[in-house]
Design an enzyme around this catalytic site. Sequence first.
Site, PDB file in Angstrom:
ATOM      1  N   CYS A   5       0.892  -1.150   0.000  1.00 40.61           N
ATOM      2  CA  CYS A   5       0.000   0.000   0.000  1.00 40.61           C
ATOM      3  C   CYS A   5       0.926   1.195   0.000  1.00 40.61           C
ATOM      4  O   CYS A   5       1.580   1.468   1.004  1.00 40.61           O
ATOM      5  CB  CYS A   5      -0.928   0.028   1.214  1.00 40.61           C
ATOM      6  SG  CYS A   5      -1.959   1.505   1.189  1.00 40.61           S
TER       7      CYS A   5
ATOM      8  N   CYS B 230      -0.418   4.160   2.566  1.00 45.16           N
ATOM      9  CA  CYS B 230      -0.624   3.941   4.001  1.00 45.16           C
ATOM     10  C   CYS B 230      -0.474   2.452   4.319  1.00 45.16           C
ATOM     11  O   CYS B 230       0.629   1.931   4.230  1.00 45.16           O
ATOM     12  CB  CYS B 230      -1.961   4.512   4.478  1.00 45.16           C
ATOM     13  SG  CYS B 230      -3.348   4.219   3.381  1.00 45.16           S
ATOM     14  N   SER B 231      -1.534   1.781   4.695  1.00 37.59           N
ATOM     15  CA  SER B 231      -1.367   0.403   5.149  1.00 37.59           C
ATOM     16  C   SER B 231      -2.603  -0.435   4.877  1.00 37.59           C
ATOM     17  O   SER B 231      -2.922  -1.309   5.659  1.00 37.59           O
ATOM     18  CB  SER B 231      -1.058   0.401   6.645  1.00 37.59           C
ATOM     19  OG  SER B 231      -2.108   1.073   7.332  1.00 37.59           O
ATOM     20  N   CYS B 232      -3.301  -0.191   3.783  1.00 37.16           N
ATOM     21  CA  CYS B 232      -4.483  -0.986   3.454  1.00 37.16           C
ATOM     22  C   CYS B 232      -4.065  -2.456   3.351  1.00 37.16           C
ATOM     23  O   CYS B 232      -3.033  -2.775   2.777  1.00 37.16           O
ATOM     24  CB  CYS B 232      -5.092  -0.517   2.138  1.00 37.16           C
ATOM     25  SG  CYS B 232      -5.604   1.212   2.173  1.00 37.16           S
TER      26      CYS B 232
HETATM   27 FE    FE Z   1      -3.821   2.541   2.257  1.00 42.76          FE
END
Ligand code: FE
Length: 219
Positions: A120, A123-125
């Site tokens: 991602c 971010c951190s999906c």
């Molecule tokens: Fe994300």
Amino acid sequence: MSDHGHHHDHDHDHDDDQPGAHDAPLSGPALKVKALESLLIDKGLVDPKALDELIDTYETKVGPRNGARVVAKAWVDPAYKKRLLENGGGAIAELGYRGRQGEDIVVLENTPTVHNMVVCTLCSCYPWPVLGLPPVWYKSAPYRSRTVIDPRGVLREFGVDVPESVEVRVWDSTAELRYLVLPERPAGTEHMTEEQLAELVTRDSMIGTGQALTPAGRR
Ligand code: FE
């Protein structure tokens, strides 16, 4: 490498992020969680080590075991595998894994000619229902940027050597679309049961930064 032409929408809440994942100060739910954690530790109600162990359990054990069962079923059941590749979220929900950050999961099949890996970039999906919480490195700036620039180099650091003849495809997760890699079934596993096969499926093999374990490499 492909799938990097588009700009995607990461306009979702970020309470899954750890401090340090972004340059911005903590806000909203993340700030509340941090404040609560500090208070509990200050009052002696929570042992920080126990908390770390709890998080580690969800990162490395509970969550990814769901994904491993999905992968093992796809390896032994061609009809299930077909449904999984056509409608990931639906086929995953058949096994009872659904919920937050799992609405739209696309399953990417690794083959002898294609290796998929997931990142991602903003971010951190991450597909929570099948993999649990994202590992710290998944949220780190170096992984998020370098995976796009030099995926083979990143793979080598994970101990994965993908031959030049194999195409590496990098997939950028978004709030709307998350990915699960279906790793290749290792050779020499023809005799194994679905439960035994699931034990070969590591978290990293479902992110694309690893391969499934061979029967000999199993611990
Ligand atoms: Fe994300």
